[in-house]
Design an enzyme around this catalytic site. Structure first.
Site, PDB file in Angstrom:
ATOM      1  CE  LYS A  63      -3.684  -2.589   0.230  1.00  0.00           C
ATOM      2  NZ  LYS A  63      -3.107  -3.900   0.062  1.00  0.00           N
ATOM      3  NE  ARG A  70      -7.991  -9.978  -2.243  1.00  0.00           N
ATOM      4  CZ  ARG A  70      -9.150  -9.474  -1.852  1.00  0.00           C
ATOM      5  NH1 ARG A  70     -10.248  -9.746  -2.546  1.00  0.00           N
ATOM      6  NH2 ARG A  70      -9.243  -8.699  -0.785  1.00  0.00           N
ATOM      7  CG  HIS A  89     -11.786  -1.052   9.606  1.00  0.00           C
ATOM      8  ND1 HIS A  89     -12.078   0.237   9.222  1.00  0.00           N
ATOM      9  CD2 HIS A  89     -11.310  -0.961  10.882  1.00  0.00           C
ATOM     10  CE1 HIS A  89     -11.778   1.076  10.207  1.00  0.00           C
ATOM     11  NE2 HIS A  89     -11.324   0.376  11.222  1.00  0.00           N
ATOM     12  CD  GLU A 115      -5.788   5.373   4.234  1.00  0.00           C
ATOM     13  OE1 GLU A 115      -5.145   4.921   3.270  1.00  0.00           O
ATOM     14  OE2 GLU A 115      -6.897   4.924   4.569  1.00  0.00           O
TER      15      GLU A 115
END
Length: 509
Positions: free
Chosen positions: A116, A291, A234, A199
């Site tokens: 990421k 994916r 999440h 983040e």
């Protein structure tokens, strides 16, 4: 076209891939751990190879064992499904070295987008809007310094994974050290990589993702978006396509941004570009999943495309059989992830034997299942039982269709989250499409009686449920205690043996 494909996964996604292969005339090889010896995907495949102990690290995450199974069975390609090694670049590279085609993107694209932190850097260079964040963190102290610069609250996130694993919310400095260590440890267990980054938290955003598809000849398309804002810790719970927020102009902007992401990564095959959307309808790149997604069926329902078959055809070297102008969205689709977990007990997993199973059917209903009546749900893996999908002409009709399907769904012997979806679908905010990533947590804090629309039928639902449960308890399983010669019912052990024999005979047929 390939003649035989090994499916390096388990459960409903393995069964889903097998169906696509069967329609293409391709033989399949299943793999299984000791806990999955009697699993549905093992029974559905033409061949099956044991991997060893139940622990994922010794079975589904063991690259050497998977490659040996492919060599032994003569498989020409490997489909990784989702989870496990599906986003592991080393697995893709090892497949290529062994002469196997990995049905997915290149190892280089997976490495770039799988990290990421590297992906964020590349997207910034490509001009894709980003949520504020940091690079890879080496220590809790570095995380504390980074969070002070960004401003709390922040998320500590796994650099090598997704699905809510390896993620922790931190609202103040005192929470950072424990969150950093917990996120890194969880990421290491789930993805084999403990790297994390920060983040900035967007308060109450929507989570909307775009499905992209690219062949190995440079052609790329986007297939509309999916609304994935209904999440718990999440982890996505319910998805729909298209998003009730997105209009044609916004869809075009998001789709073009997603293709810009894919081109920057040199991407081919199926992938998903995920965005966070704020209250002003501005969107920001979150990550790319390299994916097939769990929620791919809703896209299939509204586009009429078989994404798994397209994955296989692309891996076999075929060009995309359509262009962007040919992609049209028809109607609306909703997916509910049915888990063996107990909503009344903090959603703890509910492993055990499925004593009764009645699945919904009828117009516009699709049940992507990996279980059967009599199977024992193991504790070792994600407790996903099936994905229930409804499709209709518009969102209102789809909600009604899904409500009907949920009424038909019954799983006996274990707890499931089926009651949760009945609450969600009746909630005024969901019906209005006014949802965000905090919606489900707020709903769970409400008393059940206040969570949905009041209908006259609800007063009698408890009584109906009790009667239904009593009927199921009193109804023998197929073949149980049946005597063909007028004799008394067989003893319990004989009856069990007869049932097992009948099941085996059915599967052989």
């Amino acid at each position: 076209m390939f003649k035989k494909i090994l499916i390096a996964n388990r459960g409903e996604i393995a069964v889903r891939v097998m169906r696509a292969c069967r329609e293409l005339g391709i033989a399949t090889v299943a793999v299984y751990s000791e806990a999955d010896r009697e699993a549905l995907h093992v029974r559905r495949a033409e061949e099956a190879c044991p991997l060893g102990p139940s622990a994922a690290s010794e079975s589904y995450l063991n690259i050497d064992k998977l490659l040996e199974a492919a060599r032994r069975t003569g498989a020409q390609a490997v489909h990784p499904g989702y989870g496990f090694l599906s986003e592991n670049a080393e697995f893709a590279r090892r497949c290529a070295q062994a002469g196997l085609k990995f049905i997915g993107p290149s190892a280089a694209a997976m490495e770039l987008m799988g990290s990421k932190t590297r992906a964020r850097q590349t997207m910034a260079e490509a001009g894709v809007p980003l949520v504020l964040g940091s690079g890879a963190l080496k220590s809790a102290k570095e995380a504390e310094t980074g969070a002070e610069k960004l401003g709390y609250p922040v998320l500590v996130k796994a650099a090598a994974g997704g699905g809510g694993k390896g993620m922790r919310l931190v609202r103040e400095r005192a929470e950072m050290r424990s969150a950093f260590e917990a996120a890194g440890s969880e990421a290491l267990r789930a993805f084999g990589n403990g790297e994390v980054y920060l983040e900035k938290l967007l308060e109450s955003p929507r989570h909307i993702e775009v499905q992209i598809l690219g062949d190995e000849h440079g052609n790329l398309v986007y297939l509309g978006e999916r609304e994935c804002s209904l999440q718990r810790r999440h982890q996505k719970v319910l998805e729909e396509a298209p998003s009730p927020l997105v209009d044609e102009a916004m869809r075009l902007r998001m789709g073009e941004s997603a293709l810009r992401v894919a081109r920057a990564a040199g991407y081919s095959n199926a992938g998903t570009v995920e965005f966070l959307v704020d209250a002003g309808r501005s969107f920001y790149f979150l990550e790319m999943n390299t994916r097939l997604q769990v929620e791919h069926p809703v896209t299939e329902m509204v586009t009429g495309l078989d994404l798994v078959q397209l994955q296989i055809r692309i891996a076999a070297g075929e060009k995309l059989p359509f262009e962007q102008k040919d992609v049209q969205l028809r109607g609306h689709a909703i997916e509910c992830r049915i888990y063996a977990e107990d909503p009344e007990n903090d959603f703890l997993p509910s492993p055990g034997k499925i004593t009764r199973l009645m699945t919904p059917a009828g117009p516009g209903i699709r049940d992507e299942s990996g279980v059967y009546q009599g199977w024992t749900v193991p504790l070792e893996y994600d407790p996903l039982l099936s994905k229930l999908v409804a499709h209709a002409g518009n969102r209102r009709e789809t909600i009604a269709r899904m409500e009907r399907a949920l009424e038909e769904y019954f799983v006996g012997g274990i707890a499931t989250n089926l009651p949760l979806f009945r609450r969600i679908l009746r909630h005024p905010e969901f019906v209005a499409g006014a949802i965000d990533t905090g919606f489900l947590e707020r709903l769970l804090e409400e008393p059940a009686a206040e969570a949905g629309r009041a209908t006259p039928a609800e007063d009698g639902e408890a009584e109906v449920a009790a009667i239904a449960a009593a009927l199921f308890a009193a109804t023998p399983a197929p073949g149980a205690g049946v005597s063909t010669n007028g004799a008394r019912p067989a003893e319990a052990w004989k009856r069990a043996g007869r049932q097992e024999g009948l099941r085996e005979e059915k599967w052989r047929e």
